[in-house]
Design an enzyme around this catalytic site. Sequence first.
Site, PDB file in Angstrom:
ATOM      1  N   GLN A  86     -79.083 -67.960 -11.893  1.00 17.60           N
ATOM      2  CA  GLN A  86     -78.000 -68.137 -10.933  1.00 17.60           C
ATOM      3  C   GLN A  86     -77.076 -66.925 -10.929  1.00 17.60           C
ATOM      4  O   GLN A  86     -76.163 -66.855 -10.114  1.00 17.60           O
ATOM      5  CB  GLN A  86     -77.192 -69.394 -11.286  1.00 17.60           C
ATOM      6  CG  GLN A  86     -77.986 -70.685 -11.190  1.00 17.60           C
ATOM      7  CD  GLN A  86     -77.246 -71.851 -11.807  1.00 17.60           C
ATOM      8  OE1 GLN A  86     -77.283 -72.054 -13.016  1.00 17.60           O
ATOM      9  NE2 GLN A  86     -76.550 -72.624 -10.987  1.00 17.60           N
ATOM     10  N   VAL A  88     -75.905 -62.947 -10.547  1.00 14.33           N
ATOM     11  CA  VAL A  88     -76.150 -61.907  -9.546  1.00 14.33           C
ATOM     12  C   VAL A  88     -76.191 -60.521 -10.187  1.00 14.33           C
ATOM     13  O   VAL A  88     -76.200 -59.512  -9.481  1.00 14.33           O
ATOM     14  CB  VAL A  88     -75.093 -61.955  -8.421  1.00 14.33           C
ATOM     15  CG1 VAL A  88     -75.235 -63.243  -7.623  1.00 14.33           C
ATOM     16  CG2 VAL A  88     -73.670 -61.822  -8.972  1.00 14.33           C
ATOM     17  N   HIS A 104     -79.179 -66.780  -6.329  1.00 18.59           N
ATOM     18  CA  HIS A 104     -77.926 -66.522  -5.617  1.00 18.59           C
ATOM     19  C   HIS A 104     -77.784 -65.075  -5.173  1.00 18.59           C
ATOM     20  O   HIS A 104     -76.690 -64.645  -4.811  1.00 18.59           O
ATOM     21  CB  HIS A 104     -76.738 -66.930  -6.490  1.00 18.59           C
ATOM     22  CG  HIS A 104     -76.689 -68.398  -6.765  1.00 18.59           C
ATOM     23  ND1 HIS A 104     -75.920 -68.956  -7.768  1.00 18.59           N
ATOM     24  CD2 HIS A 104     -77.323 -69.441  -6.168  1.00 18.59           C
ATOM     25  CE1 HIS A 104     -76.085 -70.278  -7.770  1.00 18.59           C
ATOM     26  NE2 HIS A 104     -76.937 -70.582  -6.817  1.00 18.59           N
ATOM     27  N   CYS A 112     -77.782 -55.719   6.215  1.00 18.12           N
ATOM     28  CA  CYS A 112     -76.910 -55.734   7.386  1.00 18.12           C
ATOM     29  C   CYS A 112     -76.531 -57.172   7.728  1.00 18.12           C
ATOM     30  O   CYS A 112     -77.393 -58.053   7.780  1.00 18.12           O
ATOM     31  CB  CYS A 112     -77.602 -55.072   8.571  1.00 18.12           C
ATOM     32  SG  CYS A 112     -76.628 -55.120  10.100  1.00 18.12           S
ATOM     33  N   CYS A 138     -74.607 -50.213   9.467  1.00 17.42           N
ATOM     34  CA  CYS A 138     -76.043 -50.143   9.756  1.00 17.42           C
ATOM     35  C   CYS A 138     -76.277 -49.356  11.044  1.00 17.42           C
ATOM     36  O   CYS A 138     -75.373 -49.187  11.868  1.00 17.42           O
ATOM     37  CB  CYS A 138     -76.593 -51.569   9.883  1.00 17.42           C
ATOM     38  SG  CYS A 138     -78.353 -51.693  10.288  1.00 17.42           S
ATOM     39  N   SER A 179     -73.442 -74.412 -16.157  1.00 17.41           N
ATOM     40  CA  SER A 179     -72.619 -75.625 -16.164  1.00 17.41           C
ATOM     41  C   SER A 179     -73.388 -76.862 -15.749  1.00 17.41           C
ATOM     42  O   SER A 179     -72.925 -77.982 -15.940  1.00 17.41           O
ATOM     43  CB  SER A 179     -71.425 -75.440 -15.221  1.00 17.41           C
ATOM     44  OG  SER A 179     -71.875 -75.259 -13.884  1.00 17.41           O
ATOM     45  N   PRO A 204     -72.522 -73.764 -25.568  1.00 20.25           N
ATOM     46  CA  PRO A 204     -71.512 -74.205 -26.535  1.00 20.25           C
ATOM     47  C   PRO A 204     -70.768 -75.455 -26.089  1.00 20.25           C
ATOM     48  O   PRO A 204     -70.195 -76.164 -26.918  1.00 20.25           O
ATOM     49  CB  PRO A 204     -70.548 -73.011 -26.625  1.00 20.25           C
ATOM     50  CG  PRO A 204     -71.272 -71.861 -26.036  1.00 20.25           C
ATOM     51  CD  PRO A 204     -72.229 -72.435 -25.035  1.00 20.25           C
ATOM     52  N   GLU A 205     -70.796 -75.719 -24.772  1.00 21.06           N
ATOM     53  CA  GLU A 205     -70.065 -76.852 -24.218  1.00 21.06           C
ATOM     54  C   GLU A 205     -71.019 -77.957 -23.773  1.00 21.06           C
ATOM     55  O   GLU A 205     -72.155 -77.696 -23.381  1.00 21.06           O
ATOM     56  CB  GLU A 205     -69.225 -76.412 -23.011  1.00 21.06           C
ATOM     57  CG  GLU A 205     -68.297 -75.238 -23.287  1.00 21.06           C
ATOM     58  CD  GLU A 205     -67.204 -75.585 -24.264  1.00 21.06           C
ATOM     59  OE1 GLU A 205     -66.826 -76.781 -24.331  1.00 21.06           O
ATOM     60  OE2 GLU A 205     -66.717 -74.675 -24.966  1.00 21.06           O
ATOM     61  N   ALA A 221     -75.898 -68.063 -26.111  1.00 19.99           N
ATOM     62  CA  ALA A 221     -77.237 -67.513 -25.920  1.00 19.99           C
ATOM     63  C   ALA A 221     -77.595 -66.515 -27.012  1.00 19.99           C
ATOM     64  O   ALA A 221     -78.702 -66.548 -27.561  1.00 19.99           O
ATOM     65  CB  ALA A 221     -77.323 -66.848 -24.548  1.00 19.99           C
TER      66      ALA A 221
END
Length: 237
Positions: A86, A88, A104, A112, A138, A179, A204-205, A221
């Site tokens: 997810q 970028v 994403h 363009c 463009c 999440s 962790p959550e 991670a």
Amino acid sequence: MRIAVLSGAGISAESGVPTFRDDKNGLWARFDPYELSSTQGWRDNPQRVWGWYLWRHYLVADVAPNAGHRAIAAWQDHAEVSVITQNVDDLHERAGSRPVHHLHGSLFEFRCARCAKPYTGELPAMAEPALEVQPPVCGCGGLIRPDIVWFGEQLPDEPWRRAVEATESADVMVVVGTSAIVYPAAGLAELALSRGAAVVEVNPEVTPLSASATLSIRETASQALPGLLQRLPALLN
């Protein structure tokens, strides 16, 4: 073993990439995320949107993959691994992972806004954050935009199709740093479980996935992923 990895902002945060909710330099702190990440925001002020994404582009270019990214790439020596992200940024690729399916979009791809032609030309230099930057133009006269999925836009067909294929064929899905609330990506773990795959959550959550995951590891991670492949058989038995 076939492994599908679904990664979210948490893994890149360890490299110094701000999460979306925190990813606003002081210049943009007063703006709602929707103003900076939607087609409406682009129509209202493309210079502001371009300035924000260009700052993020250069910010990500200056950070490095962490132990979590490198561990996932190293798994390829012992298993068939597909990375679905997810995020970028390009940290999975720089760590050596192939293939990587960007749900994403990417901060390193542009197109363009009018004719959708990919843009590979020069980007404006940015020595320091600027609130507004004029987008390149463009040949058709349209403005160049980041090839990012904004609020209200559909996920790109090809990465999504490949993500579903990787999920359906996986023996294990590792969900790291996400999440588990952003759909349709969050539904991939549910798909994996429905097809009998083990789902290992690394976060962790506690998340909405935690209750149904085969195993939840309450570590980051970079803490959990090195060595995880060797531990999986014992952890899942």
